[in-house]
Motif scaffolding. Structure first.
Motif, PDB file in Angstrom:
ATOM      1  N   LEU A  19     -15.108  -5.781   6.730  1.00 55.72           N
ATOM      2  CA  LEU A  19     -14.182  -6.819   6.263  1.00 55.72           C
ATOM      3  C   LEU A  19     -13.021  -6.163   5.544  1.00 55.72           C
ATOM      4  O   LEU A  19     -13.197  -5.140   4.871  1.00 55.72           O
ATOM      5  N   GLN A  20     -11.862  -6.761   5.672  1.00 51.03           N
ATOM      6  CA  GLN A  20     -10.729  -6.341   4.857  1.00 51.03           C
ATOM      7  C   GLN A  20     -10.129  -7.569   4.178  1.00 51.03           C
ATOM      8  O   GLN A  20      -9.982  -8.621   4.810  1.00 51.03           O
ATOM      9  N   VAL A  21      -9.792  -7.405   2.900  1.00 50.99           N
ATOM     10  CA  VAL A  21      -9.093  -8.451   2.142  1.00 50.99           C
ATOM     11  C   VAL A  21      -7.728  -7.906   1.764  1.00 50.99           C
ATOM     12  O   VAL A  21      -7.610  -6.768   1.297  1.00 50.99           O
ATOM     13  N   ALA A  46      -0.570  -4.458  15.841  1.00 50.24           N
ATOM     14  CA  ALA A  46      -1.859  -5.019  15.401  1.00 50.24           C
ATOM     15  C   ALA A  46      -2.970  -3.996  15.648  1.00 50.24           C
ATOM     16  O   ALA A  46      -3.004  -3.330  16.681  1.00 50.24           O
ATOM     17  N   HIS A  47      -3.852  -3.892  14.687  1.00 49.76           N
ATOM     18  CA  HIS A  47      -4.880  -2.848  14.734  1.00 49.76           C
ATOM     19  C   HIS A  47      -6.093  -3.289  13.937  1.00 49.76           C
ATOM     20  O   HIS A  47      -6.020  -4.203  13.113  1.00 49.76           O
ATOM     21  N   THR A  48      -7.200  -2.627  14.167  1.00 45.82           N
ATOM     22  CA  THR A  48      -8.322  -2.719  13.241  1.00 45.82           C
ATOM     23  C   THR A  48      -8.224  -1.514  12.319  1.00 45.82           C
ATOM     24  O   THR A  48      -7.744  -0.454  12.717  1.00 45.82           O
ATOM     25  N   ASP A  49      -8.677  -1.674  11.097  1.00 48.25           N
ATOM     26  CA  ASP A  49      -8.549  -0.595  10.122  1.00 48.25           C
ATOM     27  C   ASP A  49      -9.663   0.430  10.279  1.00 48.25           C
ATOM     28  O   ASP A  49     -10.809   0.087  10.600  1.00 48.25           O
ATOM     29  N   ASN A  50      -9.291   1.660  10.045  1.00 54.74           N
ATOM     30  CA  ASN A  50     -10.267   2.745   9.849  1.00 54.74           C
ATOM     31  C   ASN A  50     -11.300   2.880  10.956  1.00 54.74           C
ATOM     32  O   ASN A  50     -12.494   3.033  10.693  1.00 54.74           O
ATOM     33  N   SER A  73      -3.708   2.604  17.470  1.00 60.62           N
ATOM     34  CA  SER A  73      -3.046   3.706  18.174  1.00 60.62           C
ATOM     35  C   SER A  73      -2.729   4.857  17.233  1.00 60.62           C
ATOM     36  O   SER A  73      -2.666   6.007  17.653  1.00 60.62           O
ATOM     37  N   ARG A  74      -2.535   4.557  15.940  1.00 60.84           N
ATOM     38  CA  ARG A  74      -2.181   5.631  15.004  1.00 60.84           C
ATOM     39  C   ARG A  74      -3.310   6.634  14.830  1.00 60.84           C
ATOM     40  O   ARG A  74      -3.088   7.810  14.608  1.00 60.84           O
ATOM     41  N   SER A  75      -4.532   6.165  14.912  1.00 64.87           N
ATOM     42  CA  SER A  75      -5.645   7.080  14.647  1.00 64.87           C
ATOM     43  C   SER A  75      -6.490   7.351  15.887  1.00 64.87           C
ATOM     44  O   SER A  75      -7.573   7.922  15.777  1.00 64.87           O
ATOM     45  N   LEU A 113      -7.655  -8.094  14.711  1.00 64.69           N
ATOM     46  CA  LEU A 113      -6.642  -7.095  14.415  1.00 64.69           C
ATOM     47  C   LEU A 113      -5.600  -7.718  13.497  1.00 64.69           C
ATOM     48  O   LEU A 113      -5.325  -8.914  13.575  1.00 64.69           O
ATOM     49  N   HIS A 114      -5.013  -6.896  12.646  1.00 64.55           N
ATOM     50  CA  HIS A 114      -3.967  -7.397  11.763  1.00 64.55           C
ATOM     51  C   HIS A 114      -2.734  -6.505  11.921  1.00 64.55           C
ATOM     52  O   HIS A 114      -2.830  -5.359  12.371  1.00 64.55           O
ATOM     53  N   ALA A 115      -1.605  -7.053  11.545  1.00 66.75           N
ATOM     54  CA  ALA A 115      -0.354  -6.325  11.704  1.00 66.75           C
ATOM     55  C   ALA A 115       0.639  -6.835  10.689  1.00 66.75           C
ATOM     56  O   ALA A 115       0.429  -7.866  10.044  1.00 66.75           O
TER      57      ALA A 115
END
Ligand code: FE2
Length: 377
Positions: A212-214, A199-203, A289-291, A342-344
């Motif tokens: 917001l992300q859709v 699970a992460h937040t984007d960007n 964690s990726r970025s 967070l989404h995953a």
């Protein structure tokens, strides 16, 4: 108005009021700056027509008395008299105890876990498009939970833009106006493979981040691939309760995030993983964690405290008791507040097909539309 009092104090710099069960002081400079007369505020759009440079230094209150239409205040040396309605003053009292608890949430925000997150709003797209009350309620749910779901969408490419059109505008990035989420042979980003993702937040490497992300589902016959959301605010508050010093450490120091996976792109940011407002309100979570880039803004003596807190926050985020899981069917979508939730994605197999489209949009537009709908009702 015999039950209303107005007493000038501190040589004219302070006004003490008693009215409608309220006792509060206001400063002369504050009252003058916020005067409601048409020379100070545009009656049409409400915008201020003056700057502080237009006001005399050392201005004071020459006179203040209650009349039927509100408080009449005369300022010196201008000799200007303005009126403040009692309800306006009541709505803007600042001379009162103010909660400054680190990590506190606004009244309209509710932290949630696996159990309580089931209350997040779910609505049919046509209903949202055609019924303003339904849209208002769904948007209010998104404001409360930072997360909402939509069903009844078309399964055509671009269907996700219809959700953004309900409240605002797409935020375009180097990934395009929208991005495709499906398996690629040589992915430029791990999101485009069949691997599960934490699970992460984007960007988080953007500043500001997309708020917001859709994500809308067009096809989903693959095994697995469930979506999962975690309330970053709830995770941060759990960390605060378990380890107040670790929580404070992640709030106090900037983290760094970077992305350079595409030609011509070198995105970097320097922001905390847990962001508080200056008076302690929980404002945003950045976790990916990726970025995540090397932490270099943490004092040597605090690095191990920060790492322990970072590890614990990560474990809290991974705790199934924190997550709401669902599998999107074609024609379904979800929206997350990317500053909070967070989404995953669980891993999925190559058999069958899984095709989602995603885009970003701005939370301020969503909140503005919601406030306008609420003002209409
Ligand atoms: Fe993502």
């Amino acid at each position: 108005m015999t039950d209303r009092l107005a007493t000038i104090e501190a040589g004219g710099r302070v006004l003490r009021l008693a009215f409608d069960g309220i006792e509060a002081r206001f400063h002369a400079i504050w009252l003058r700056d916020n005067a409601l007369d048409p020379e100070t505020r545009d009656p049409g759009n409400g915008q201020r027509l003056i700057t502080l440079a237009d006001l005399p230094e050392g201005l004071t209150l020459a006179r203040a008395d209650w009349q039927a239409d509100g408080l009449h205040v005369t300022f010196a040396p201008e000799g200007k008299t303005v009126t403040f309605p009692a309800d306006w003053l009541a709505a803007h009292v600042y001379d009162q105890p103010q909660d400054r608890t680190p990590g506190r949430l606004p009244a309209f925000v509710q932290a949630w876990t696996a159990e309580t997150g089931q209350g997040a709003p779910l609505a049919d797209f046509a209903n949202l498009r055609d019924d303003r009350a339904a849209l208002r309620d769904w948007l209010a749910g998104v404001r409360r939970y930072g997360f909402g779901r939509v069903s009844g969408l078309a399964t055509d490419p671009g269907t996700l833009f219809g959700i953004v059109d309900l409240f605002g505008y797409v935020r375009e990035t180097n990934y395009g106006r929208h991005f495709e989420v499906r398996t690629e042979v040589n992915p430029v980003n791990l999101a485009y493979t069949g691997l599960g993702l934490q699970a992460h937040t984007d960007n988080p490497y953007r500043d500001p981040v997309p708020t917001l992300q859709v994500l809308a589902c067009l096809e989903n016959s693959a095994e697995g691939g469930e979506n999962m959301v975690v309330d970053g605010f709830a995770a941060a508050l759990r960390l605060r309760d378990e380890d107040p010093e670790g929580f404070a450490c992640l709030c106090r120091h900037p983290a760094r995030f970077s992305y350079s996976g595409s030609s011509g792109v070198r995105l970097t940011s320097r922001r905390p993983m847990i962001e508080l407002s200056p008076d302690g309100e929980l404002v945003a979570i950045r976790f990916n964690s990726r970025s995540a880039a090397p932490l270099v803004d943490v004092p040597f003596d605090e690095m191990e405290t920060c790492y322990a807190a970072y590890r614990r926050l990560s474990a809290i985020i991974d705790d199934p008791a924190m997550e709401v899981t669902f599998k999107l069917a074609p024609g379904e979508a979800f929206l997350v507040d990317n500053t909070r939730v967070l989404h995953a994605r669980k891993g999925y197999s190559g058999a069958g097909s899984r095709w989602l489209q995603g885009c970003y949009a701005d939370k301020d537009g969503l909140l503005s539309t919601l406030a306008a709908l609420e003002a209409d009702t």
